[in-house]
Scaffold this active site. Structure first.
Site, PDB file in Angstrom:
ATOM      1  N   GLY A  11     -21.922  -5.840  -4.844  1.00 53.81           N
ATOM      2  CA  GLY A  11     -21.474  -7.729  -5.219  1.00 53.81           C
ATOM      3  C   GLY A  11     -23.138  -7.728  -6.020  1.00 53.81           C
ATOM      4  N   ARG A  72     -17.104  -0.933  -7.267  1.00 54.98           N
ATOM      5  CA  ARG A  72     -16.349  -1.139  -5.744  1.00 54.98           C
ATOM      6  C   ARG A  72     -15.870   0.333  -6.063  1.00 54.98           C
ATOM      7  NH1 ARG A  72     -18.099  -4.569  -2.337  1.00 54.98           N
ATOM      8  NH2 ARG A  72     -18.107  -7.395  -3.461  1.00 54.98           N
ATOM      9  N   ASP A 103     -24.157  -4.247   2.362  1.00 51.71           N
ATOM     10  CA  ASP A 103     -23.597  -2.995   3.194  1.00 51.71           C
ATOM     11  C   ASP A 103     -22.664  -2.089   2.602  1.00 51.71           C
ATOM     12  OD1 ASP A 103     -23.724  -3.052   5.985  1.00 51.71           O
ATOM     13  OD2 ASP A 103     -21.278  -3.269   5.002  1.00 51.71           O
ATOM     14  N   THR A 125     -28.293  -8.582  -1.885  1.00 50.91           N
ATOM     15  CA  THR A 125     -27.376  -9.234  -2.002  1.00 50.91           C
ATOM     16  C   THR A 125     -27.717 -10.400  -1.157  1.00 50.91           C
ATOM     17  OG1 THR A 125     -25.284  -9.548   0.120  1.00 50.91           O
ATOM     18  CG2 THR A 125     -27.335  -8.561   0.323  1.00 50.91           C
ATOM     19  N   ASP A 127     -25.649 -12.704   0.563  1.00 54.87           N
ATOM     20  CA  ASP A 127     -25.168 -12.956   1.459  1.00 54.87           C
ATOM     21  C   ASP A 127     -26.303 -12.413   2.767  1.00 54.87           C
ATOM     22  OD1 ASP A 127     -22.833 -13.626   0.547  1.00 54.87           O
ATOM     23  OD2 ASP A 127     -22.260 -11.022   1.112  1.00 54.87           O
ATOM     24  N   ASP A 129     -27.453 -10.428   4.426  1.00 60.31           N
ATOM     25  CA  ASP A 129     -26.462 -10.336   6.054  1.00 60.31           C
ATOM     26  C   ASP A 129     -27.546  -8.536   6.298  1.00 60.31           C
ATOM     27  OD1 ASP A 129     -25.405  -8.863   3.378  1.00 60.31           O
ATOM     28  OD2 ASP A 129     -23.488  -9.212   4.237  1.00 60.31           O
ATOM     29  N   ARG A 171     -20.001 -13.962   3.248  1.00 63.23           N
ATOM     30  CA  ARG A 171     -19.545 -12.608   3.570  1.00 63.23           C
ATOM     31  C   ARG A 171     -19.066 -13.283   4.862  1.00 63.23           C
ATOM     32  NH1 ARG A 171     -18.956  -6.542   3.997  1.00 63.23           N
ATOM     33  NH2 ARG A 171     -21.488  -6.761   5.987  1.00 63.23           N
TER      34      ARG A 171
END
Length: 319
Positions: A11, A72, A103, A125, A127, A129, A171
């Site tokens: 992303g 992806r 990730d 990202t 996110d 994360d 996510r």
């Protein structure tokens, strides 16, 4: 090391271009050639690789998205796909690779590391994360986008005396929901890292109504459930009229904030320094405003941790 490559994967996030710019200009400053790999690991396998010059990254620091494009790639999850990628890197004489992404991108860098190819991961990202870093590129920009939306939605919630449910990305991490909910004054925040009780949410809203409050904002992280799913549960439990706003991909776009531009620039330059020092299999991060690097394989074996003290604070301040 005389020639390195750089790619963005997964992303997109605001600030990726600033990171690419930093990699290219830091490397050229050190007399290292840089090759851009377009369309992520797909482009690596297919050989969509071009040499980048100083001018190639001019006027991109303020642009969202990624000039290298992203995609992806299921094939790269296989040993055959990974070997194809390494063959392309060898074909172009690329001795080290900077991977900018989240990730999934790190998993690709980890695979190349295990095959003996030097990679450095840069966390990009919204996110937030990625283990081993307090912040990722794009998180601050996405956070400000969400806060802006919350402020606007609150105006309508106030006018119509309604409860609004706002679904945000992230996510499986609740950082975007937690930070935006706290900054936006949300009455309730749902994150994947903590189980919610509908009775507690209803009780909180009723107490607000008893003191004259006629509207509220509920932030739902996508890792918990969709906003529409929660709205159905909420209406069944309360009978209250609600509206759902799914912010979606507007959270990924937009001009990166100054914070994200600086963070990306620092990360990109540090990634080049690591490759120059012969340190592959590393990932860069930031802790207490200091750059750090860590083993990418070890890092991916750890869990991202959210600040639960901040979550507790959000509940205390939304009484």
């Amino acid at each position: 090391m005389k020639r390195i490559g750089v790619l963005t994967s997964g992303g997109d996030s605001p600030g990726m271009n600033a990171a690419v710019r930093a990699v290219v200009r830091k490397a050229i400053y050190q007399d290292i050639e840089v090759y851009g790999i377009y369309q992520g690991y797909n482009g690596l396998i297919s050989g969509n690789i071009k040499k980048l010059e100083l001018g190639s990254v001019g006027d991109i620091i303020h642009r969202g998205g990624t000039m290298l494009y992203t995609a992806r790639c299921e094939e790269f999850k296989t040993k055959e796909g990974q070997q194809k990628g390494i063959e392309q890197l060898k074909k172009y004489g690329i001795e080290g690779l900077v991977v900018i992404g989240g990730d999934g991108s790190y998993q690709g860098a980890k695979a190349l590391t295990k095959l003996g190819y030097p990679c450095v991961g840069v966390p990009g990202t919204i996110d937030n994360d990625i283990p081993g870093t307090e912040f990722t590129i794009g998180f601050d920009t996405a956070l400000n986008t969400v806060i802006d939306a919350i402020d606007k939605i609150r105006d309508t919630a106030t006018s119509h005396e309604r409860t609004f449910i706002i679904e945000v990305m992230g996510r499986n991490a609740g950082d975007l929901a937690l930070w935006s909910g706290l900054a936006g004054g949300a009455e309730t925040i749902l994150i994947p890292e903590d189980n919610y009780k509908m009775d507690d949410i209803v009780d909180r809203l009723k107490k607000g109504q008893e003191r004259g409050k006629k509207h509220s904002i509920i932030i739902v992280a996508e890792g918990v459930m969709s906003g529409n799913e929660f709205a159905k549960q909420f209406t069944e439990a309360t009978g209250m009229d609600t509206r759902v706003s799914v912010l979606g991909h507007i959270q990924r776009g937009g001009t990166p904030t100054a914070s994200d531009r600086v963070l990306a620039s620092r990360f990109g330059a540090r990634a080049v320094e690591l490759l120059m020092d012969g340190k592959g299999g590393r990932a860069v991060g930031i802790e207490k405003n200091k750059l750090v690097d860590y083993d990418i394989i070890e890092a991916l074996g750890k869990q991202h941790e959210i600040n639960l003290n901040m979550y507790k604070l959000s509940k205390e301040l939304s009484i």
